[in-house]
Design an enzyme around this catalytic site. Structure first.
Site, PDB file in Angstrom:
ATOM      1  N   THR A  34      55.795 -22.853  14.911  1.00  0.00           N
ATOM      2  CA  THR A  34      56.992 -22.662  14.217  1.00  0.00           C
ATOM      3  C   THR A  34      57.956 -23.148  13.435  1.00  0.00           C
ATOM      4  OG1 THR A  34      57.439 -22.312  16.633  1.00  0.00           O
ATOM      5  CG2 THR A  34      59.124 -21.561  15.097  1.00  0.00           C
ATOM      6  N   GLY A  35      57.866 -24.609  13.575  1.00  0.00           N
ATOM      7  CA  GLY A  35      58.987 -25.472  12.458  1.00  0.00           C
ATOM      8  C   GLY A  35      58.036 -24.773  10.629  1.00  0.00           C
ATOM      9  N   GLU A  38      62.473 -30.575  14.227  1.00  0.00           N
ATOM     10  CA  GLU A  38      62.348 -31.518  15.768  1.00  0.00           C
ATOM     11  C   GLU A  38      61.491 -30.647  16.284  1.00  0.00           C
ATOM     12  OE1 GLU A  38      63.369 -34.368  16.176  1.00  0.00           O
ATOM     13  OE2 GLU A  38      65.499 -34.607  14.793  1.00  0.00           O
ATOM     14  N   CYS A  97      59.192 -32.795  24.680  1.00  0.00           N
ATOM     15  CA  CYS A  97      57.874 -33.626  23.224  1.00  0.00           C
ATOM     16  C   CYS A  97      58.145 -35.115  23.282  1.00  0.00           C
ATOM     17  CB  CYS A  97      58.501 -33.113  21.688  1.00  0.00           C
ATOM     18  SG  CYS A  97      60.749 -33.653  22.759  1.00  0.00           S
ATOM     19  N   GLY A 130      61.317 -26.570  18.346  1.00  0.00           N
ATOM     20  CA  GLY A 130      60.132 -26.371  18.944  1.00  0.00           C
ATOM     21  C   GLY A 130      58.615 -26.769  18.091  1.00  0.00           C
ATOM     22  N   LYS A 168      70.078 -19.888  18.876  1.00  0.00           N
ATOM     23  CA  LYS A 168      69.863 -18.813  19.341  1.00  0.00           C
ATOM     24  C   LYS A 168      68.471 -18.961  20.501  1.00  0.00           C
ATOM     25  CE  LYS A 168      65.053 -17.145  19.236  1.00  0.00           C
ATOM     26  NZ  LYS A 168      65.129 -17.186  21.069  1.00  0.00           N
ATOM     27  N   GLU A 200      48.819 -30.811  21.574  1.00  0.00           N
ATOM     28  CA  GLU A 200      50.211 -30.890  22.331  1.00  0.00           C
ATOM     29  C   GLU A 200      49.885 -30.304  23.304  1.00  0.00           C
ATOM     30  OE1 GLU A 200      54.112 -29.567  21.140  1.00  0.00           O
ATOM     31  OE2 GLU A 200      54.973 -31.349  21.887  1.00  0.00           O
TER      32      GLU A 200
HETATM   33  P1  NAD Z   1      58.558 -22.878  20.144  1.00  0.00           P
HETATM   34  O1  NAD Z   1      58.498 -23.100  18.564  1.00  0.00           O
HETATM   35  O2  NAD Z   1      57.731 -21.312  20.915  1.00  0.00           O
HETATM   36  O3  NAD Z   1      59.840 -21.747  20.074  1.00  0.00           O
HETATM   37  C1  NAD Z   1      61.458 -22.892  19.883  1.00  0.00           C
HETATM   38  C2  NAD Z   1      62.122 -21.688  19.512  1.00  0.00           C
HETATM   39  O4  NAD Z   1      62.401 -20.269  18.119  1.00  0.00           O
HETATM   40  C3  NAD Z   1      62.691 -20.554  20.296  1.00  0.00           C
HETATM   41  O5  NAD Z   1      63.785 -20.271  20.439  1.00  0.00           O
HETATM   42  C4  NAD Z   1      61.712 -19.541  19.790  1.00  0.00           C
HETATM   43  O6  NAD Z   1      62.100 -17.960  19.671  1.00  0.00           O
HETATM   44  C5  NAD Z   1      61.888 -19.590  18.128  1.00  0.00           C
HETATM   45  N1  NAD Z   1      61.047 -19.132  17.560  1.00  0.00           N
HETATM   46  C6  NAD Z   1      59.633 -18.998  18.160  1.00  0.00           C
HETATM   47  N2  NAD Z   1      58.829 -18.504  17.033  1.00  0.00           N
HETATM   48  C7  NAD Z   1      59.881 -17.718  16.061  1.00  0.00           C
HETATM   49  C8  NAD Z   1      59.703 -17.220  13.904  1.00  0.00           C
HETATM   50  N3  NAD Z   1      58.495 -17.637  13.460  1.00  0.00           N
HETATM   51  N4  NAD Z   1      60.656 -17.555  13.240  1.00  0.00           N
HETATM   52  C9  NAD Z   1      61.614 -18.073  14.496  1.00  0.00           C
HETATM   53  N5  NAD Z   1      62.308 -18.592  15.353  1.00  0.00           N
HETATM   54  C10 NAD Z   1      61.383 -18.698  16.281  1.00  0.00           C
HETATM   55  O7  NAD Z   1      58.973 -23.782  21.513  1.00  0.00           O
HETATM   56  P2  NAD Z   1      59.356 -23.715  22.861  1.00  0.00           P
HETATM   57  O8  NAD Z   1      57.586 -23.884  23.108  1.00  0.00           O
HETATM   58  O9  NAD Z   1      59.917 -23.176  23.304  1.00  0.00           O
HETATM   59  O10 NAD Z   1      59.312 -25.326  23.225  1.00  0.00           O
HETATM   60  C11 NAD Z   1      58.234 -26.595  22.864  1.00  0.00           C
HETATM   61  C12 NAD Z   1      57.825 -26.675  21.791  1.00  0.00           C
HETATM   62  O11 NAD Z   1      59.100 -27.580  20.776  1.00  0.00           O
HETATM   63  C13 NAD Z   1      57.028 -27.902  22.233  1.00  0.00           C
HETATM   64  O12 NAD Z   1      55.684 -28.239  20.437  1.00  0.00           O
HETATM   65  C14 NAD Z   1      56.989 -29.490  21.921  1.00  0.00           C
HETATM   66  O13 NAD Z   1      57.073 -30.056  21.341  1.00  0.00           O
HETATM   67  C15 NAD Z   1      59.103 -29.027  21.061  1.00  0.00           C
HETATM   68  N6  NAD Z   1      59.979 -29.223  21.108  1.00  0.00           N
HETATM   69  C16 NAD Z   1      60.176 -30.382  20.733  1.00  0.00           C
HETATM   70  C17 NAD Z   1      60.948 -31.058  20.654  1.00  0.00           C
HETATM   71  C18 NAD Z   1      61.697 -32.581  19.855  1.00  0.00           C
HETATM   72  O14 NAD Z   1      63.096 -32.705  19.982  1.00  0.00           O
HETATM   73  N7  NAD Z   1      61.283 -32.737  18.893  1.00  0.00           N
HETATM   74  C19 NAD Z   1      62.185 -31.082  21.845  1.00  0.00           C
HETATM   75  C20 NAD Z   1      61.581 -30.441  22.797  1.00  0.00           C
HETATM   76  C21 NAD Z   1      60.667 -29.906  22.705  1.00  0.00           C
END
Ligand code: NAD
Length: 497
Positions: A234-235, A252, A286, A230, A177, A385
């Site tokens: 969300t995690g 992650e 990140c 993400g 997704k 962040e």
């Molecule tokens: P996000 O958590 O908003 O979204 C990530 C994914 O999760 C998207 O596909 C989104 O549609 C999905 N999602 C959102 N809400 C959800 C829910 N309630 N249930 C299931 N899925 C859901 O993150 P983002 O804004 O796309 O990305 C930025 C974040 O990602 C930052 O916090 C960044 O630090 C993190 N990130 C981490 C790494 C790493 O390797 N640790 C790498 C890149 C980005």
């Protein structure tokens, strides 16, 4: 001109069962790039069924490792042949510069596929021996089954590959997704998957809102593992949802990387490392440098040099070869980052460089690379962040204090330390509570290096053999060698013959 896209499910190109779509925008021009199906829970159900059927039939996991490896190599070759196109799609959709997409993202994606194509042939248990003295234990590694992968918007295809490549190499099937803001490169990649001859159902993509698609992947009983990159918030939700059927979770999440500068560090090297590590991908990374914690002896010199470099960044059209920095991914993201800059000023930070929308750009979600000075670890800008082109800088007197400050965040993804005395650097690196610590560098990552966080940055590794293991399970098979009805240990349960 905008395009209409379909999802790739069970080897077919499909619309959402509701027929609904959503628009995807170029953040540099604010123009529509395409319309993408707004998937529903039923669409996820169909994709999971396709992945389940493909897994259970053995059409993929039953192949020899050599055959699986060869197909992944073929896919890597196709990506390499189409790298120019994919880089352009990525740059248009995310706003990242073309030199970055073409020379960093795409070569890494190709290499990652090849690395895990190689790993496919190394899937092995650690030992086989007579541990009980009465029979042989065989320890084997197996694929898990169906993997659900949820991808962020900052590296849409690159981070997707960190899940797709190890999952498929190990023999799993997958439903991916993408983030709603940036689904296009993964849909373009799906055309190459189709051309590669990967069996139908092994790889599937469903587009649509996270709350719907992500939630179905996390809760479905037919999905064996959910892997998310993400936000930490969300995690947490994914962990909660996945607990309903105790599926494996791989997270992650966010980061707040410090760069610790020792008193003997070379100012030019640090300033260069900080602005490159802090402003790549418009700071939406990140692992990006977010806090420069500098010894007070060189603090002023460092601010001056970092600010000069920040002002020198060429901001503009991401497709222009000369551009160093593109826009942020969306207006919402730009406003969030601007909000943090205001909060920083209210808390007492001063803007040393940037902080505004560039006047030269009439359209697009651009923001100048920004350096906040006179910050402190108590400030929100140093704890939360921001996820944009903002670097906070503050000084320290004692190294213990610097290490304590560097570790004083909920995150633990990446950090770095700069200095000429490598023994001191090494001691600091050992004390930093982060999954990766670079010394005199910030940001080098290749397929062999494990990437993953401590604390609220999540758990499990992307990249490397550690990541390959995440996508497998360990099975123990025991074969009795006594051949007797009554075994030496049976009397502990039952006295007779
Ligand atoms: P996000 O958590 O908003 O979204 C990530 C994914 O999760 C998207 O596909 C989104 O549609 C999905 N999602 C959102 N809400 C959800 C829910 N309630 N249930 C299931 N899925 C859901 O993150 P983002 O804004 O796309 O990305 C930025 C974040 O990602 C930052 O916090 C960044 O630090 C993190 N990130 C981490 C790494 C790493 O390797 N640790 C790498 C890149 C980005």
């Amino acid at each position: 001109m905008s395009k209409s896209y379909k999802m790739y499910v069970g080897g077919k190109w499909v619309d959402s069962e509701s027929g609904e779509t959503f628009g995807v925008v170029n953040p540099a021009t604010e123009r529509l790039l395409g319309n993408v199906p707004k998937g529903t829970r039923d669409d996820v159900g169909a994709a999971v069924d396709a992945a389940r059927a493909a897994f259970d039939s053995g059409v993929w996991s039953g192949k020899t490792p050599a055959d699986r490896s060869q197909l992944l190599w073929k896919l890597a070759d196709l990506v390499e042949e189409n790298a120019g196109h994919l880089a352009e799609v990525e740059s248009k959709n995310v706003g990242k510069t073309i030199k970055y997409s073409r020379e960093s993202d795409l070569p890494f994606i190709v290499d990652n596929l090849r690395f895990f194509a190689g790993c496919a042939r190394t899937l092995e248990g650690r030992s086989a021996a007579e541990y009980s003295g009465l029979g042989t234990s065989i320890i084997r590694r197996e694929p898990l089954g169906v993997v659900g992968a949820i991808i962020p918007w900052n590296y849409p295809l690159y981070i997707a590959m960190w899940k797709i490549a190890p999952a498929l190499a190990a023999g799993n099937t997958i439903v991916v997704k993408p983030a709603s803001l940036t689904p296009l490169s993964l849909l373009e990649f799906s055309k190459l998957v189709e051309a590669s001859g990967l069996p139908a159902g092994v790889f599937n993509v469903v587009t649509g809102p996270g709350e719907t698609i992500g939630a179905e992947l996390a809760t479905s009983k037919k999905v064996d593992m959910v892997a998310l990159t993400g936000d930490t918030a969300t995690g947490r939700k994914i962990m909660q949802m996945a607990s309903s059927n105790v599926k494996r979770v791989h997270l992650e999440l966010g980061g707040k990387a410090p760069l610790v500068v020792l008193s003997d560090a070379d100012v030019e090297t640090v300033a260069q490392g900080a602005v490159v590590g802090g402003f790549w991908n418009t700071g939406q990374d990140c692992t990006a440098v977010t806090r420069v914690i500098a010894h007070e002896k060189i603090y002023e010199k460092l601010i001056k040099r970092m600010s000069e470099k920040a002002r020198n960044f060429r901001i503009g059209d991401p497709l222009d070869e000369a551009t160093d920095m593109g826009p942020l991914v969306s207006e919402t993201q730009r406003e969030r980052v601007e909000g943090f800059i205001r909060v920083g000023e209210e808390e007492g930070a001063k803007i040393a460089a940037g902080g505004r929308r560039p006047r030269s750009m009439k359209k697009g979600f651009f923001l100048e690379p920004t350096i906040l000075r006179d910050t402190s670890q108590e400030m929100r800008v140093c704890r939360e962040e921001i996820f944009g082109p903002v670097i906070c800088v503050y000084g320290y007197g004692s190294l213990d204090e610097a290490i304590e400050d560097a570790n004083a965040v909920d995150y633990g993804l990446a950090a770095s330390v700069y200095g000429r005395d490598v023994v001191s650097c090494m001691k600091v690196a050992n004390e930093l509570d982060f999954g990766t610590v670079w010394i005199n560098e910030h940001g080098v990552l290749v397929s062999e290096m494990p990437h993953g966080g401590f604390k609220q940055s999540g758990f499990g590794k992307d990249l490397s053999l550690y990541s390959f293991e995440e996508y497998t399970r360990v099975k123990h098979i025991y074969l009795d060698l006594t051949g007797k009805a009554v075994r030496p240990w049976h009397h502990t349960v039952y006295h007779g013959d």
